[in-house]
Design an enzyme around this catalytic site. Structure first.
Site, PDB file in Angstrom:
ATOM      1  N   TYR A 224       6.992 -10.250   5.914  1.00 20.58           N
ATOM      2  CA  TYR A 224       6.938  -8.803   6.110  1.00 20.58           C
ATOM      3  C   TYR A 224       7.774  -8.416   7.328  1.00 20.58           C
ATOM      4  CZ  TYR A 224       3.067  -8.043   2.809  1.00 20.58           C
ATOM      5  OH  TYR A 224       2.298  -7.941   1.677  1.00 20.58           O
TER       6      TYR A 224
ATOM      7  N   ASP B   9       0.826  -1.204   0.000  1.00 14.97           N
ATOM      8  CA  ASP B   9       0.000   0.000   0.000  1.00 14.97           C
ATOM      9  C   ASP B   9       0.854   1.244   0.000  1.00 14.97           C
ATOM     10  OD1 ASP B   9      -2.389  -1.507   0.142  1.00 14.97           O
ATOM     11  OD2 ASP B   9      -1.949  -1.892   2.256  1.00 14.97           O
TER      12      ASP B   9
END
Lengths: 503, 503
Positions: free
Chosen positions: A240, A159
């Site tokens: 992540y 994002d």
């Protein structure tokens, strides 16, 4: 982004510390109305300007086209770019005949700093995405004819503001392997005029692309892959990282709590539910979730300035899942919630609706690794070192500026300033009185969201074989995912969401 | 954020029902965050579109102007800002009658991040200076009537990109001490209508100014001073810091070399000579020059990423002196020069002309301290902590981003990248073959520079008492230093240069 604010000094001042201005601005709720007015004015202004530009009718990348291409010309290396030599002489540019070149299905691994982009995936209302820069580079170097025909898949979305160290995409690129090879498709009319070179070295994809990409987007290496390979569907797992300073956080408590995420759980309360895009299943498997100091050997003068990393590895992730997971950990680290809250939020029988809470800020998040089986990555050694140099340079600036700030923080400490214990990594504003998650108002339930989208025709109900009910993605999002617009609609929630394998 | 970038039909919906959004915004604070983000994104979009339309040369954008000032209004505290209340009602603003208020001569200590400014001092060719923001704040808060009459002096100049932790200025500010006090001048017509408050608390200068200054310029504290006090001429000594990562540098060699700067030397070869502004004497006294690790207890995994600081304390400094001193140290650290080069450059009998070399980059430099005698600084405790919070917030962002970059640097190292040994802190381009300083072409000598400016009438020759020759600053720079332009011309080279005491 900052760049765009150059013209007015006040705005610059404001933008220099956007979050701080946010804090100030939010001190007054009345602001919200001004803000809405401001939003309306700006939207009107945008419409006006777009009308002037007649931009809507323009193809996506013509917007920055002029500047970008002129920049690109400069850094271009003709020796590595078959197509761009012609590109240099504007006007007399002959169309590049892709039909006479082999195509090769490849995986590309790339790193980027997402801080000044609106996200990875192309979006309808902004040109400022990593993917937009990427496709400009593919087109500029004549490695593809157009996105639609490029057989493009991405591994994960990131994002706005989120970075990646090894994002992976799969795509068909122009090749020079006229004698074929792994993943190579030869042109129908091969030999017809085309000089056939035996054992030619493949196009230097990494070097060629890095010459035309912005410095904060770098191709790391590439791998030849089978025709059916998809970066999205063949990704085995994703890792992540979320970096944070200790501050006033109880890190060992967070570390213990993080373990509770491991295993297969329903994360509907720890993500942004994206039912409208057909994400109806919220069970996800987390292979590991740990919190570690970033440099184990380092003992800084004050522990509060030590940095830690939350590293989470999973098969696939939901929209905003990692930032929601981190938000919960930050609440636990501040002793505002107990580690037990994680189990309660994952217990969707007793807590079917997500309590309202802000997620963790975007810039510390990095899609650090995407795991595939049986790929043999080929780097162009000198390119890796070149990219490393670029990063070292950027690190030097960033590290020095951080130290300048730290020197001032220490100085004010000695001057009697009381350090704030506020956690700067949560979105939204600081609440005076903390309200426990389970006592907060809740969001809509999954069921009512489904109902909502079925009514709007975005989802369809069908009778399942044994009388059970199935919910399918509605027609409106069944279009090809190669259209940039629809790819947004379809994948906005995916993060490589396994559900998407349905279609 | 993605929410805002959902395909336009969502945006349209939002425009169609703004009131709904108002309600949401007011019920959820997180929403306000989104709104502000939306505003920023839209502002960016507007800038982008305007850039495309070539609207850059429009009068500085009305739109941004309004919001920002309204944001400032919002964070303004009317109780502390006599002026800005009126400021809110545009149009019907009554002139503020300064003649009915006492004036107080004060010293202000301020910290600022210079990275996005063109320097501290007001310049003719740009509005983007720290001083420009400072005087906007003085005027907005009605603390001064205008710069010309404000009896303003600055302690040190800092150049483009250079920061300061305790820059000091002296100035006359509006006071509320109608009964007088240290440094207070009462209005002629005191009592004439003015309400005399016994032992009133002085105007909250720090709080008032920090409310209207950009976040990267903060007033730390203030001191009442005698009428004749000058931040420039009464400064006893100044301390600069220059931060740098170890990289491939031999830091102990640099540390040993730095000592050679200590004492009184002629630095004409280790500064930018600024004869045109009357700087004719290049002897300066360095009290201490050291290199230390920034956190002595820290042992990072790889020494090359440890940070060090060159700290130099002196009575006064020449234009670009510290960055030239640092440049020489960096050459020594790279083993391109031996420590002995410092003595050779300071030996102006044998090396009367400066060899051409690039100085060290600007952003790591901080004017860290300015030393005065007998000043009693008064802080407004809560303000110090507020400023500390702001800096902690900015540090958090900067430290996390640095770590994101470091994670990638490490990753590429493991991927076989060869770390660059280049020193990123030198201006100009990398030379393939290093040319020793003493073998390089030299700049003009001091004598020929003087000759040049005497010819141009910028300097004047006079007969000294005992037949010797004296050179004086020419008429053109004898103008009042209160004129912003001339203050540049006159002080551009000073850094609080003691020479300037001549006039």
């Amino acid at each position: 982004m900052q760049f765009w604010f150059a013209p007015t000094r006040h705005v610059k001042a404001k933008i220099r510390f956007p979050e701080v201005s946010v804090v100030n601005a939010l001190t007054s709720l009345a602001m919200s109305e001004d803000l809405l007015q401001r939003v309306r004015d700006l939207e009107a202004e945008v419409q006006r300007l777009k009308a002037q530009l007649g931009e809507k009718d323009m193809p996506a990348n013509e917007m920055e086209g002029t500047t970008t291409s002129s920049l690109i010309e400069k850094v271009n290396h003709p020796d590595t770019t078959g197509g761009t030599k012609k590109g240099k002489k504007k006007g007399q540019e002959r169309p590049f005949d892709f039909s006479t070149h082999p195509r090769r299905h490849v995986a590309l691994r790339l790193a980027y700093l997402g801080w000044s982009y609106q996200g990875f995936a192309v979006q309808e209302n902004t040109d400022n995405t990593v993917e937009a820069r990427l496709f400009e580079a593919f087109l500029k170097t004549k490695l593809i004819q157009d996105r639609q025909s490029s057989n493009y898949h991405r591994c994960g979305r990131t994002d706005k503001g989120v970075s990646a160290f090894s994002q992976v995409i799969s795509i068909d690129l122009r090749s020079n392997q006229f004698c074929g090879g792994f993943g190579v498709t030869l042109p129908a009319n091969v030999g017809a005029g085309a000089k056939i070179k035996e054992d030619a070295v493949e196009v230097l994809y990494v070097k060629m692309l890095n010459r035309v990409l912005p410095q904060d987007i770098r191709i790391l290496d590439w791998a030849p892959v089978a025709a059916e390979f998809s970066a999205r569907f063949d990704c085995r797992s994703r890792t992540y990282r979320y970096y944070f300073p200790c501050g006033a956080l109880n890190v060992s408590l967070m570390s213990e709590a993080a373990k509770r995420y491991e295993g297969t759980h329903d994360f509907r309360n720890i993500c942004k539910m994206d039912v409208g895009n057909g994400v109806l299943q919220f069970q996800r498997t987390i292979l590991s979730a740990t919190i570690q100091p970033v440099c184990p050997h380092s003992v800084s003068s004050t522990g509060s300035h030590d940095l830690y990393v939350f590293e989470v590895k999973g098969l696939a992730f939901l929209y905003h899942q990692v930032r929601c997971m981190m938000a919960i950990l930050l609440l636990i680290g501040q002793k505002l919630e107990t580690p037990d809250i994680i189990d309660q939020l994952m217990d969707v029988d007793n807590n079917p609706r997500k309590p309202q809470y802000s997620m963790a800020v975007d810039f510390p998040l990095v899609l650090y690794d995407c795991h595939f089986e049986g790929l043999s990555w080929l780097h162009e050694a000198e390119e890796v070192s070149h990219t490393l140099g670029t990063l070292q340079h950027h690190w030097t600036q960033s590290a020095v500026k951080t130290q300048v700030l730290y020197g001032m923080v220490q100085g004010l400490g000695h001057a009697g300033g009381v350090p704030s214990t506020h956690c700067w990594l949560m979105e939204g504003t600081r609440q005076k009185n903390y309200k426990p998650l389970l006592e907060r108002p809740c969001c809509e339930s999954l069921e009512s969201r489904i109902e909502h989208f079925v009514k709007r025709g975005r989802l369809e109900r069908e009778e399942g074989e044994n009388g059970g009910e199935l919910v399918h993605r509605g027609k409106r999002s069944k279009l090809s995912h190669n259209s940039p617009h629809m790819s947004v609609v379809k994948e906005v929630s995916s993060n490589g969401d396994t559900n998407d394998k349905q279609d």
